[in-house]
Design an enzyme around this catalytic site. Structure first.
Site, PDB file in Angstrom:
ATOM      1  N   ARG A   1       3.251  20.157  24.860  1.00  0.00           N
ATOM      2  CA  ARG A   1       2.076  19.387  24.445  1.00  0.00           C
ATOM      3  C   ARG A   1       0.774  20.018  24.954  1.00  0.00           C
ATOM      4  O   ARG A   1      -0.179  20.148  24.176  1.00  0.00           O
ATOM      5  CB  ARG A   1       2.232  17.920  24.872  1.00  0.00           C
ATOM      6  CG  ARG A   1       3.277  17.174  24.024  1.00  0.00           C
ATOM      7  CD  ARG A   1       3.517  15.786  24.545  1.00  0.00           C
ATOM      8  NE  ARG A   1       3.888  15.828  25.952  1.00  0.00           N
ATOM      9  CZ  ARG A   1       3.859  14.781  26.768  1.00  0.00           C
ATOM     10  NH1 ARG A   1       3.433  13.608  26.319  1.00  0.00           N
ATOM     11  NH2 ARG A   1       4.235  14.914  28.018  1.00  0.00           N
TER      12      ARG A   1
ATOM     13  N   ASN B   1       5.216  13.218  22.305  1.00  0.00           N
ATOM     14  CA  ASN B   1       6.667  13.413  22.275  1.00  0.00           C
ATOM     15  C   ASN B   1       7.302  12.195  21.620  1.00  0.00           C
ATOM     16  O   ASN B   1       6.846  11.074  21.836  1.00  0.00           O
ATOM     17  CB  ASN B   1       7.217  13.483  23.703  1.00  0.00           C
ATOM     18  CG  ASN B   1       6.996  14.841  24.333  1.00  0.00           C
ATOM     19  OD1 ASN B   1       6.742  15.823  23.642  1.00  0.00           O
ATOM     20  ND2 ASN B   1       7.102  14.898  25.653  1.00  0.00           N
TER      21      ASN B   1
END
Ligand SMILES: [Fe+3]
Ligand SMILES: [Mg+2]
Ligand SMILES: [Zn+2]
Ligand SMILES: [Zn+2]
Lengths: 798, 340
Positions: free
Chosen positions: A22, A40
């Site tokens: 990320r 996520n």
């Protein structure tokens, strides 16, 4: 054109959680001035992104792939157009909280300390200077500390350590290397070390320094139980003769080589030859134990290792420090440490403090403990490089639970649980395109290992959200794993699929090489110790014509008695007697070869009773085992191994070591006779080799050359037979599997001869060739049979 | 009156139910088993049971060879059934015996077996009060099969059953394991060991009587016959829903058996016993029970071999002599090699 009129949702699949993916997305997006979000979820990573220009989106996707973090593995990037404008509140690119949905993402294995963290450790100005639990998004513990998904700190054994403000700031900053590093910690908020005596009392520390005190203890010849990543080690100075001897005595381990850990490659190179690919493997994120050829003693300069580290071995198993704790113990240490798994012989590696005191207290002089719980036990992996390729001998830390991906046409929507074999046990789930092979667990006749096996199955179910729809087991009725699977299938009313041992061995090789379901049949030599055969007899050297669904035995070694059943697997002399008896040369041996040392040793045994057992079939089942043939030859040439083995494969390994230097001189080797039996199967008959072998012994031919002639002759017979069957069935691929192929000379000889004969050779690389790989083969075979096999009743055999 | 000489071996007429059958019964069975019930000449035995719960058990005996060191099919047929009755904590009272004889079986051999049965029954104080004989054609039997049934009575206050093993209980055995299995195998296969193992065939009811007198709260008793100690303990663990933890070093095994097993590759814990029992009792009573067993001639080598544990999977575990531990498996059938 309005700003941010180009928009997309991007779905990333693969190993993309807990690996700094990320922040990577965040960096890429900010660099291109995109706005949006990344999160996520159960399927991986989900991105919503808006851009002023279309090309920026393309660049974004390209950068996601190109600059992918080292531990991430992208299996798919799916981009869909988004037609609505960004929410008014969205003015930048953000990482948002995980969405709790069904889990289809991977969990990454434990990863060796990265270079950046190592720099932190050794920098006196850094706040993590000499801190044993330093890690970041690119390294550190993962699988060993996780209890559930999604992978968040509260679902790991780090939950007990609230982040201090400084660590919390790092954790929250996408620009930081420790952004969302779940095990992030520092000396003020993270786990701590303690050094205790076996009675639990604290060891008096030098300058209050646990590491310095431990190093001193080790230098003085002490044995220290060290709590590591996936379990405990027993450590001592590998050059300290008395310390190594004491460790052997206390651990109750007579001869099996110990693993070693050295500060760096330079140290390892003082003892072993290390090729470029071996160096790569040693320094890889998985940091396995690598088996390396030992240098001749004359080339070693000072600090020679205690002989008892690896008695009689021409190779050593080395690894590099893979946790900060190991780095601290080994930095600037000129001598390697023995780092053997912390357990009593035949027991699994200890993970809990209480067990450590109980089981290791009598072995270690001190225990170096920490308070970060080990949730999942993971042993050190063991690998070696052969013919330029990595071959796994024990697949655990650094590899499990990473998935192996199945060939596209083998993907089914049925979740299969395969329960593996009895020894060197593993299990395997197959779900979708992934095969999740458990780490090496050990021998299931040990109650702790069996309990661990069941715990680990439950952990996999929890972590990967798996519910098996099909159970696969070995044909052997008395494997614990078979009984466990049988009970499971009966209880849950699931189809139970039996997979023949050697078919499973070979299918594992096909699967790891991505062999297509429609790729047609291959031939495969399974060269093994023992497996329950499809015909109810005991097999051990079978040429199977097979694909995933079917296997047909087309050639095998001649079956010879195993006098005393399993006793024959630990007492090589029994196999020599059985071979000579089966070859019809026993009376010749007694009359004419009796001055050969092994014959004198044999004649001092109750051979008449043993021959009677064979003749009357008293606990003397016949088996085509390749392993026992090696044991028989080893007994003949190396009488010191004839009576009783200390560990699995010891005699065969010694025989291979003996043979290796003479292979080039062995010519065609001894002649096996190849005949055809009533079932149209080729039989490789070892009978003729015994007269040749003993004639050589009597003529004073060096045992090394005799051993080489045996290896060469066997390899030649195996390949001749494979070649004939290949021609007969129009097959061009030869797979090789089974525990006997841990014998590198045999593997190399068969491979080279088969390739010279025009066959494509597939060997076990990512997954061990021995029973540790069985579960993968079982799972794939069962999955393919289930989808193509039609009706299977609940709890019924197939 | 028959004019032909008395036949030296069993003929089909011996099973016809006619005079030849009657002669066989009188001259062989009644003569040796001799007791009041048989003398009445009925096809049954009638008696008044003493107070208490009655126990009945039956066992068919088939063994090759019929004679072996330490015993024969005859004493086995008597002791085996007495033991089955005794394992309920009962005092055995009466036995019945049914013989299936193969045409051609020597009468002298039959008589030897019957004498052995009679001696065993007399020594045990349990009369054989009724029986039956059948003859099968040559090739349809293996010489001699014997089925015995025993009746006994359980004293008040005794409640012994395989499902009563409880957490913390002690596990005891009355002596060495594997003697019978190895002795019969050696005799059958004519394996000549320097010290030939001897079968342990014995009737255990007097030992049991002493045990339940000393420890009336005894939970389980079972004779580890076919399948040996390992199988018996697995059965008990499942029946009681418990686990077991054994200590290998505590299990007595005679040197002759150990030696033979080492050579043959058998695990003595899976070999048959014919004069042994497993007893499970509360831990507090274990020492008393052990002392009582050791004071009896059939329990001199008695030992506490383990404890009952809580285990949802009912596993039997054993601490090995090397300090490790292993599972004592419940095998499907014979001991098959497993090492790959
Ligand atoms: Fe195998
Ligand atoms: Mg019975
Ligand atoms: Zn790092
Ligand atoms: Zn902190």
């Amino acid at each position: 054109m309005t700003p941010f009129s180009n928009a997309a949702t991007i779905r990333i699949r693969g190993l993309v959680q807990g690996v700094g993916f990320r922040p990577h997305v965040w960096h890429c997006a900010r660099a291109l001035h995109l706005i949006g979000t990344v999160q996520n979820d159960g399927d991986g990573v989900l991105i919503e992104v808006w851009s002023a220009s279309a090309s920026a989106l393309d660049q974004f996707c390209a950068a996601l792939q190109r600059d992918c973090p080292p531990l991430a593995q992208i299996t798919a990037i799916e981009r869909r157009r988004l037609n609505h404008p960004p929410p008014a509140s969205l003015t930048d690119f953000h990482i948002i909280a995980s969405a709790a949905t069904a889990v289809h993402t991977g969990i990454i294995p434990d990863i060796a300390t990265c270079a950046a963290c190592r720099a932190d450790l050794t920098d006196p100005a850094n706040r993590r200077y000499r801190y044993a639990f330093t890690n970041c998004t690119h390294c550190g513990p993962r699988f060993s500390i996780i209890t559930a998904l999604p992978y968040d700190r509260v679902q790991t054994s780090m939950a007990a350590f609230p982040l201090c403000p400084t660590c919390a700031a790092e954790y929250a900053d996408p620009a930081d290397r420790r952004f969302h590093a779940q095990p992030n910690a520092c000396p003020s908020c993270g786990p701590q070390l303690t050094l205790t005596h076996p009675d639990g009392s604290a060891v008096a520390l030098l300058d209050g320094d646990v590491i310095a005190t431990t190093r001193q203890l080790l230098r003085d010849g002490g044995i220290v139980a060290v709590q590591g990543i996936g379990g405990f080690h027993l450590a001592c100075d590998a050059a300290h003769v008395a310390a190594v001897a004491r460790l052997r005595l206390r651990k109750g381990r007579d001869a099996k080589p110990f693993a070693l850990m050295a500060a760096d490659l330079t140290t390892i190179r003082r003892y072993c030859a290390v090729s470029e690919s071996e160096a790569q493997l040693l320094t890889s994120p998985a940091a396995p134990i690598v088996l390396l050829d030992r240098l001749p003693p004359c080339q070693i300069t000072g600090d020679d290792l205690a002989a008892a580290v690896a008695p009689g071995q021409d190779s050593l198993g080395f690894m590099l420090p893979y946790s900060p704790l190991h780095w601290l113990l080994l930095t600037d240490q000129p001598r390697p440490l023995v780092m053997t798994s912390g357990n009593r012989s035949a027991e699994p590696q200890v993970t809990e403090h209480a067990d450590a005191y109980q089981q290791l207290g009598g072995i270690a002089d001190a225990l170096l403990l920490h308070n970060r719980g080990i949730v999942n036990r993971v042993d050190d992996s063991v690998a070696r490089v052969l013919l330029g390729k990595t071959h796994m001998l024990r697949r655990a830390r650094g590899y499990a639970p990473a998935p192996l991906y199945l060939p596209d046409d083998c993907v089914t929507n049925t979740t299969v649980l395969a329960l593996g074999a009895e020894l060197k046990s593993t299990f395997c789930f197959v779900t979708g395109n992934r095969a999740l092979l458990s780490p090496h667990l050990g021998d299931l006749d040990n109650p702790r290992t069996f309990a661990e096996y069941q715990r680990m199955i439950a952990a996999y179910q929890r972590l990967f959200a798996l519910e098996p729809a099909v159970i696969a087991v070995d044909l052997h009725p008395d494997y614990r794993a078979t009984q466990y699977g049988r009970d499971w299938a009966a209880r849950a009313e699931l189809p139970l699929i039996f997979v023949q041992h050697h078919h499973a061995h070979l299918a594992a090789v096909l699967a790891e090489h991505g062999w297509s379901r429609h790729g047609g049949k291959v031939l495969g030599w399974a060269l093994d110790g023992l497996g329950y055969g499809a015909d109810g007899t005991l097999w051990g050297a079978e040429l199977l014509l097979c694909d995933y669904c079917h296997a047909e035995r087309v050639a095998h070694l001649k079956a010879v008695a195993l006098p005393g059943g399993d006793r024959a697997a630990t007492q090589p002399w029994r196999n020599l007697l059985a071979q000579l008896d089966a070859a019809g040369v026993w009376s010749t041996a007694v009359a004419r070869w009796s001055n050969v040392p092994i014959m004198q040793l044999l004649l001092a045994q109750p051979v008449d009773l043993l021959r009677q057992m064979i003749a009357q079939q008293i606990n003397s089942p016949r088996s085509s085992s390749a392993g026992r043939l090696f044991d028989a030859v080893a007994a003949a040439l190396l009488p010191e191994y004839a009576m009783q083995l200390n560990y699995d494969g010891q005699a065969a390994q010694a025989l291979e070591m003996l043979a290796r230097p003479q292979l080039a001189a062995a010519g065609d080797g001894y002649c096996f006779e190849i005949t055809t039996d009533a079932m149209e199967q080729q039989v490789l008959e070892p009978a003729p080799i015994w007269a040749e072998l003993f004639a050589d012994l009597i003529a004073g031919v060096a045992p090394a050359l005799i051993a080489a002639r045996f290896h060469t002759g066997l390899a030649r017979a195996l390949v001749d037979s494979a070649q004939q069957q290949a021609a007969r069935f129009g097959v061009t691929t030869l797979a090789l599997a089974g525990g006997v192929l841990q014998n590198r000379s045999l593997l190399v000889q068969i491979t080279q001869r088969a390739e010279a004969a025009g066959l494509r050779v597939l060997t076990a690389q990512q997954v061990p060739c021995h029973d540790g790989g069985i579960a993968l083969g079982q799972a794939v075979v069962a999955g393919q049979r289930y989808v193509s096999g039609g009706k299977v009743g609940a709890g019924r055999a197939m | 009156m028959s004019l032909s000489p008395a036949p030296a071996c069993i003929e089909l007429t011996h099973g016809s139910g006619g005079r030849v059958t009657a002669e066989l019964i009188t001259n062989v069975f009644h003569r040796h088993f001799d007791n009041a019930w048989l003398r009445q000449g009925n096809d049954y035995a009638i008696f008044t049971p003493p107070p208490g719960r009655l126990v009945i058990s039956t066992d068919a005996h088939v063994i090759t060879p019929l004679w072996f060191p330490g015993g024969d099919i005859g004493c086995l047929a008597v002791n085996g059934t007495i033991n089955d009755v005794a394992m309920a904590g009962a005092q055995p009272l009466y036995l019945s015996a049914a013989f299936i004889l193969e045409e051609g079986f020597l009468l002298t051999d039959l008589e030897r077996i019957v004498i052995s049965m009679a001696a065993a029954a007399r020594a045990a104080g349990v009369p054989i009060v009724t029986g039956d004989t059948k003859v099968v054609e040559r090739g349809h039997g293996d010489g001699c099969f014997i089925t015995t049934t025993g009746i006994g009575v359980v004293p008040k206050g005794i409640n012994i059953s395989g499902d009563r093993a409880a957490l913390g209980d002690a596990i005891l055995i009355n002596g060495s394991m594997g003697d019978h299995g190895v002795a019969v195998l050696a005799a059958r296969e004519q394996l000549h060991f320097i010290t030939p193992p001897q079968s342990d065939s014995a009737a255990l009811h007097s030992l049991v009587a002493a045990m339940i007198t000393a420890v009336p709260e005894l939970h389980c008793l079972r004779d580890p016959t076919r399948g040996g100690l390992a199988t018996t303990l697995n059965e008990l663990a499942h029946q009681s829903g418990v686990g077991m933890q054994l200590t290998e070093a505590a299990i007595p095994i005679h040197a002759a058996v150990r030696g033979a097993c080492e050579l043959l590759g058998f695990d003595p814990l899976y070999l048959a016993n014919e004069g042994k029992l497993v007893a499970i009792c509360p831990a507090a009573a274990a020492e008393t029970l052990l002392a009582t067993m050791r004071a009896h001639s059939l329990g001199r080598e008695a030992a506490i071999i383990g404890t009952v544990t809580g285990d949802a999977q009912h596993l039997v575990q054993m601490k090995t002599v090397f300090g490790g531990s292993r599972l004592v498996a419940w095998l499907t059938g014979d001991q098959l090699p497993r090492i790959c």
